[in-house]
Design a protein around this motif. Sequence first.
Motif, PDB file in Angstrom:
ATOM      1  N   VAL A 131       0.811  -1.213   0.000  1.00 13.95           N
ATOM      2  CA  VAL A 131       0.000   0.000   0.000  1.00 13.95           C
ATOM      3  C   VAL A 131       0.847   1.267   0.000  1.00 13.95           C
ATOM      4  CG1 VAL A 131      -0.201   0.142   2.523  1.00 13.95           C
ATOM      5  CG2 VAL A 131      -2.004   1.112   1.080  1.00 13.95           C
ATOM      6  N   HIS A 132       2.083   1.188   0.495  1.00 21.11           N
ATOM      7  CA  HIS A 132       2.942   2.368   0.570  1.00 21.11           C
ATOM      8  C   HIS A 132       3.872   2.503  -0.637  1.00 21.11           C
ATOM      9  CE1 HIS A 132       1.567   2.757   4.669  1.00 21.11           C
ATOM     10  NE2 HIS A 132       1.958   1.538   4.921  1.00 21.11           N
ATOM     11  N   GLY A 133       3.905   1.507  -1.513  1.00 18.42           N
ATOM     12  CA  GLY A 133       4.834   1.520  -2.636  1.00 18.42           C
ATOM     13  C   GLY A 133       4.223   2.100  -3.897  1.00 18.42           C
ATOM     14  N   HIS A 134       5.069   2.430  -4.868  1.00 15.72           N
ATOM     15  CA  HIS A 134       4.562   2.996  -6.103  1.00 15.72           C
ATOM     16  C   HIS A 134       4.715   2.074  -7.303  1.00 15.72           C
ATOM     17  CE1 HIS A 134       8.267   5.241  -4.763  1.00 15.72           C
ATOM     18  NE2 HIS A 134       8.757   4.648  -5.819  1.00 15.72           N
ATOM     19  N   HIS A 135       4.601   0.770  -7.055  1.00 13.04           N
ATOM     20  CA  HIS A 135       4.460  -0.167  -8.161  1.00 13.04           C
ATOM     21  C   HIS A 135       3.651  -1.365  -7.697  1.00 13.04           C
ATOM     22  CE1 HIS A 135       8.060  -1.810  -6.098  1.00 13.04           C
ATOM     23  NE2 HIS A 135       7.767  -2.969  -6.663  1.00 13.04           N
ATOM     24  N   LEU A 136       3.157  -2.140  -8.656  1.00 17.85           N
ATOM     25  CA  LEU A 136       2.469  -3.391  -8.347  1.00 17.85           C
ATOM     26  C   LEU A 136       2.881  -4.430  -9.372  1.00 17.85           C
ATOM     27  CD1 LEU A 136      -0.171  -3.750 -10.487  1.00 17.85           C
ATOM     28  CD2 LEU A 136      -0.997  -1.831  -9.130  1.00 17.85           C
TER      29      LEU A 136
END
Length: 448
Positions: A368-373
């Motif tokens: 939820v805190h990251g900028h990729h999936l």
Amino acid sequence: MKYLGIVEALEADIQSGRAVRGERVPSQRAVADALKVDLTTVTRAFNEARRRGLIEAHAGRGTYISASTSGGETAESIPPILDLSMNIPPQPSATDFRKIFPQGVSAALAGPRGLMTLHYQESNGIERDRRAAASWLSGRFEAVTADRIIVTGGAQCALFAICELLLSPGDVVAAGAMTYPGLKAVAVQKGLVLEPLAMDELGIIPDAFEKVCREKKPKALYVVPTIDNPTTATLPEERRRALVALARQYDVLIFEDDPYAPLRPERLVSMAELAEDITWHIATLSKCVTPALRIAYVIAPSAAKARRLSAVLRATILMAPPLMSALASRWIVEGSLDEVTIAIAEENAARQKIAASILAGSRYAADVHGHHLWLYLPEHWRAADFADHADRAGVSLVPASTFAVTAHPVEAVRISIGVAPDRGALEDGLTQLASLIAEPSLGTKAVV
């Protein structure tokens, strides 16, 4: 067909003047909500409108009513609507880099030793910058000292310099089966052998590392322990301790690349804390602030080894950019850097919520805190084919092969949600992808 009705209505509005040429088009989700139709219908309408030349996409800025009356574009010539391939942090509305960058640079130059930031400096960074780095890193390392820190021009050059110092051609480096492409680039340049380690939803599996240690005798273990790139896995403390124990047992160095740790609110023990004598820790500002700074900090196992790495940097990049080093130090001392990081993490959470809504029917991993999936594709899609069709549909992303150390990688793609200029543009891009996933006729059946 509903989607053709939307296109024809848009064409009529343009001809009548109700839709002004050059005007920005609302997001696909907004159009779907207003017309009370599903997003797939709107996506097809947007694609058809683009092909007719009624609207045009501008990378990173959105979609607009076409400014000209020229004919439509072919599918092959349509420019990307949105680049979701570059894994950079978003620029939250609370942080205006157009203001804080010039203000910070002016303040750094106006200081008592401001003009020194325009001179040559030590290859390991001046003491003031190393002390600031030690202060910033103290939240993750209780006893780190400035003499063990090297200021570098970004994580990639730090990784190359570490490998240049410690490894020789033919040496084996163990890494996750999916790993940071920068490591693969270094391996090619240095003639290193990358040995893949099996992974699960928690990251590298310790048993897999032990097997490689016994059979391949690696010189180093490369690991992204927090919000792994690309799989988004975060190693729990138990696994970190297990990997460290195995590295000690088999005399393996640890290269800990930890760019995303500042984004998570909870603190996990680093591998450098567990084994400072064998671990080289890289902490960059590119993922938690902005890549424009080009600053990363390396924590070496000792002051003597920090000096050795400094000598390698002197022969390659000479020094980190002094003005950016001073700006980073100033932001650390003022607390601005932590404020930016918190704002980025909050914006990531908002964007991950959008992704969760649009990709609800798909299998993917995310923090939820990251900028990729990390999106796992259904059986009818190959990752390379999906990335190609996505590009034609107006969205750029990265297939698993870019990260793969194995010959036959999982069929998945990395989607970066930070580069989108705003949440509306991100919605448009993700909606395109969701629509594409639902089109089995476009995919290529995998060969069993």
